[in-house]
Write an enzyme that holds these catalytic residues in place. Sequence first.
Site, PDB file in Angstrom:
ATOM      1  N   LYS A 157     -19.729 -10.922  10.874  1.00 59.70           N
ATOM      2  CA  LYS A 157     -19.598 -12.152  11.650  1.00 59.70           C
ATOM      3  C   LYS A 157     -19.596 -13.303  10.633  1.00 59.70           C
ATOM      4  O   LYS A 157     -20.624 -13.926  10.362  1.00 59.70           O
ATOM      5  CB  LYS A 157     -20.763 -12.237  12.645  1.00 59.70           C
ATOM      6  CG  LYS A 157     -20.423 -12.993  13.899  1.00 59.70           C
ATOM      7  CD  LYS A 157     -21.438 -12.753  14.987  1.00 59.70           C
ATOM      8  CE  LYS A 157     -21.453 -13.892  15.991  1.00 59.70           C
ATOM      9  NZ  LYS A 157     -20.187 -14.124  16.684  1.00 59.70           N
TER      10      LYS A 157
HETATM   11  N1  PMP Z   1     -16.008 -10.186  19.208  1.00 61.58           N
HETATM   12  C1  PMP Z   1     -16.082 -11.394  18.624  1.00 61.58           C
HETATM   13  C2  PMP Z   1     -14.922 -11.877  17.843  1.00 61.58           C
HETATM   14  C3  PMP Z   1     -17.223 -12.188  18.770  1.00 61.58           C
HETATM   15  O1  PMP Z   1     -17.301 -13.391  18.197  1.00 61.58           O
HETATM   16  C4  PMP Z   1     -18.301 -11.710  19.551  1.00 61.58           C
HETATM   17  C5  PMP Z   1     -19.520 -12.561  19.744  1.00 61.58           C
HETATM   18  N2  PMP Z   1     -20.460 -12.337  18.736  1.00 61.58           N
HETATM   19  C6  PMP Z   1     -18.184 -10.443  20.135  1.00 61.58           C
HETATM   20  C7  PMP Z   1     -17.032  -9.706  19.934  1.00 61.58           C
HETATM   21  C8  PMP Z   1     -19.303  -9.863  20.954  1.00 61.58           C
HETATM   22  O2  PMP Z   1     -20.404  -9.581  20.146  1.00 61.58           O
HETATM   23  P1  PMP Z   1     -21.896  -9.570  20.722  1.00 61.58           P
HETATM   24  O3  PMP Z   1     -21.868  -8.777  21.952  1.00 61.58           O
HETATM   25  O4  PMP Z   1     -22.687  -8.949  19.635  1.00 61.58           O
HETATM   26  O5  PMP Z   1     -22.266 -10.988  20.968  1.00 61.58           O
END
Ligand code: PMP
Length: 316
Positions: A157
Amino acid sequence: MRSKYVWMNGQVVPYADATVHLLTPALHYGIAAFEGIRCYATERGPAVFRLRDHMERLVGSAKILGWEELPYSADALIAGCKQTIAANALSECYIRPIIYLAEGGWNLNICGTKPGIGIAVWEWKAYLGEEALARGVRANVSSFARHHPNATMTKAKISGNYVNSFLAKSESSRLGFDEAIMLDPSGFVAECTGENLFIVRKGRIYTSPGAPILEGITRSTLATLAADLGFAVEERPISRDQLYVADEVFVCGTAAEVIGLREIDNRAIGCGATGPVTRALQQAYAKAVAGEHPRSAGWLDYVGLELLADERVKSA
Ligand code: PMP
């Protein structure tokens, strides 16, 4: 997004003091790793959902960027999150930890650089709007492709990765849609700008394979909740037209939670509203985060009433 206090490099400081300089290299090159986490109000006080999983992903993102050592461990950052929530006396909030390139790296080399770390919290209700939960939202397939997994690292991320999300979401919004679905470089469905995607067809649930996407923590939560409800979730490539003929399509993420897509590229999906499987998962997820589900105990990290009292005394 205002709060009273922010955690900066090990100290809780007033919001106005949580600043960085114009010549912070992270601002120039997008070299930062961050998390989006939610803290929910429960009967036993504020509780953070899957905090350790988020912190492990954060440390993993920093490792992918090339930082071999961080000034704080995942445990110290977990404690920092709880301290920041308590200092701000918030019962429910969004939590944004960020590890950013603070010094060095002007030669585009991570070696020998110094990371800085901050944790901010703020009150943030429904990411895609209150109505989205009930009715579902309208999405388009973006003209921008999602990252190639060997160009920018999709398991991390990383701030710079979100240029791609900004391009797609802005285009989608200008076209009158609520969210953009992004295809991977080979043309299969990857994910949305800030959510993972699932389809339901003939009573089975499918989601895109993990390799080219951010493997969301909500995605893994829903796989467990779906299994509890008697559905196995199968990872397999999903084509654009499989979206159009799905019985249900839904997206999920920490900020958005679980949201149905009622329309894609101007085609109604299924009944044109949030479908029954999506609804069942929405309800299970809402219970899990609120501490009202048998799975909650394993997923919630309580801030602790003692810490809340301590931080209140300090900030009085
Ligand atoms: N894909 C992307 C590109 C994201 O930014 C997120 C948000 N973090 C997610 C998927 C979903 O991740 P999570 O469930 O861990 O928030």
